[in-house]
Scaffold this motif. Sequence first.
Motif, PDB file in Angstrom:
ATOM      1  N   ASP A   1      -6.626   2.474   5.712  1.00  0.00           N
ATOM      2  CA  ASP A   1      -7.285   3.361   4.947  1.00  0.00           C
ATOM      3  C   ASP A   1      -6.982   2.876   3.522  1.00  0.00           C
ATOM      4  O   ASP A   1      -7.835   2.881   2.447  1.00  0.00           O
ATOM      5  N   ALA A   2      -5.686   2.779   3.162  1.00  0.00           N
ATOM      6  CA  ALA A   2      -5.184   2.514   1.755  1.00  0.00           C
ATOM      7  C   ALA A   2      -5.669   1.042   1.276  1.00  0.00           C
ATOM      8  O   ALA A   2      -5.903   0.864   0.284  1.00  0.00           O
TER       9      ALA A   2
ATOM     10  N   THR B   1       0.820  -1.141   0.026  1.00  0.00           N
ATOM     11  CA  THR B   1       0.014  -0.040  -0.060  1.00  0.00           C
ATOM     12  C   THR B   1       0.625   1.299   0.002  1.00  0.00           C
ATOM     13  O   THR B   1       1.273   1.582  -1.041  1.00  0.00           O
TER      14      THR B   1
ATOM     15  N   GLU C   1      -8.546  -0.472   2.265  1.00  0.00           N
ATOM     16  CA  GLU C   1      -9.858  -0.356   2.060  1.00  0.00           C
ATOM     17  C   GLU C   1     -10.118   0.200   0.571  1.00  0.00           C
ATOM     18  O   GLU C   1     -10.938  -0.492  -0.193  1.00  0.00           O
ATOM     19  N   ARG C   2      -9.238   1.077   0.416  1.00  0.00           N
ATOM     20  CA  ARG C   2      -9.406   1.831  -1.080  1.00  0.00           C
ATOM     21  C   ARG C   2      -8.889   0.805  -2.276  1.00  0.00           C
ATOM     22  O   ARG C   2      -9.625   0.516  -3.268  1.00  0.00           O
TER      23      ARG C   2
ATOM     24  N   ASP D   1     -11.563  -2.108  -2.418  1.00  0.00           N
ATOM     25  CA  ASP D   1     -13.064  -1.758  -3.072  1.00  0.00           C
ATOM     26  C   ASP D   1     -12.921  -1.515  -4.378  1.00  0.00           C
ATOM     27  O   ASP D   1     -13.746  -1.372  -5.199  1.00  0.00           O
ATOM     28  N   GLU D   2     -11.588  -1.370  -5.100  1.00  0.00           N
ATOM     29  CA  GLU D   2     -11.681  -1.330  -6.541  1.00  0.00           C
ATOM     30  C   GLU D   2     -11.698  -2.708  -7.307  1.00  0.00           C
ATOM     31  O   GLU D   2     -11.526  -3.596  -6.797  1.00  0.00           O
TER      32      GLU D   2
END
Length: 296
Positions: free
Chosen positions: A237-238, A209, A240-241, A244-245
């Motif tokens: 947070d990284a 990440t 999760e992004r 989600d992609e």
Amino acid sequence: MSYDHAARLAQHEMKEAVCRSFHFSRPNSSAYWFNLMWIPGKLILTGDGCDMTLTHHHACSSFDAAIKWASCSEMDYLLRAAKQQQKYDVHATLQEIIRWANAPVIEDLNGGWDEHYVPITEDGKKRYRTVRTPRRDGLRHLCQDYRRAIAAGTQDEFLEDPKAVDPRCIVRLKPNRDRPIMWEVDHDPHRLWDFDPCWDRWLSLWKDTVGADWHPGSNYNTPVMVAAHEGRWRIKDALERLLDEPGPTVLRCMCDLDVECVYRWSWAQEYQIEAIRFACGKILAAGLVNMEVVVP
């Protein structure tokens, strides 16, 4: 190739189908209303936000058997009978990754567990139950023993210094002139800092990440951030992004099958099954089902 559909249907005759249908709604409200209908082989749910069909040609061969079958079956079984598929849960997958990364750190701080099997007897049958016993081998226990030694005035006889074995302490290593750093080749933070092995999983997440483009000459997003609460939140947070992609993930922990994607039933799927079981319960309570009928 053409098909003569009209010829296939020409000999069909119409007659009223065998079915039972029930309506459910709140008094003086149209919100969340639904109908449950039985036809041979199926239970069909329709209504406000509802559209599901349970198919089981044996269990639903009769109305009485179908209601008894749906009222006592497990949710997973009914959802699969409705040919539903579980949905990818990003949040649950992220929690599994964080739990996997935290496990060795928590064990170093709070101690590990010993597992052993204990024989028990249930319903006249001998079984084994797994019993987990905590060990006193974590940093927390060492600190407790050290404080007791200080209170007793015997700290000079204490064999280990809690500060020296604290896994949260990360030491910068001195440069090795005989081995120049080639970050593009090995990307290994252990060449620059002395990490306790319990951080290896978090370091793997860091590499995937925020540390993917890090250079040893930079003081931003250094590997040391894994030992800080704020740093782990930034990695989370990284993650999760990234999860989600769309498309395949590039996390090493998932490629190595240490953590797998979590799939769960959606809220709508679970609600519709609950609606079917609620309707079946009401039908049973109204005495509309012959309880002597055996579900095939």
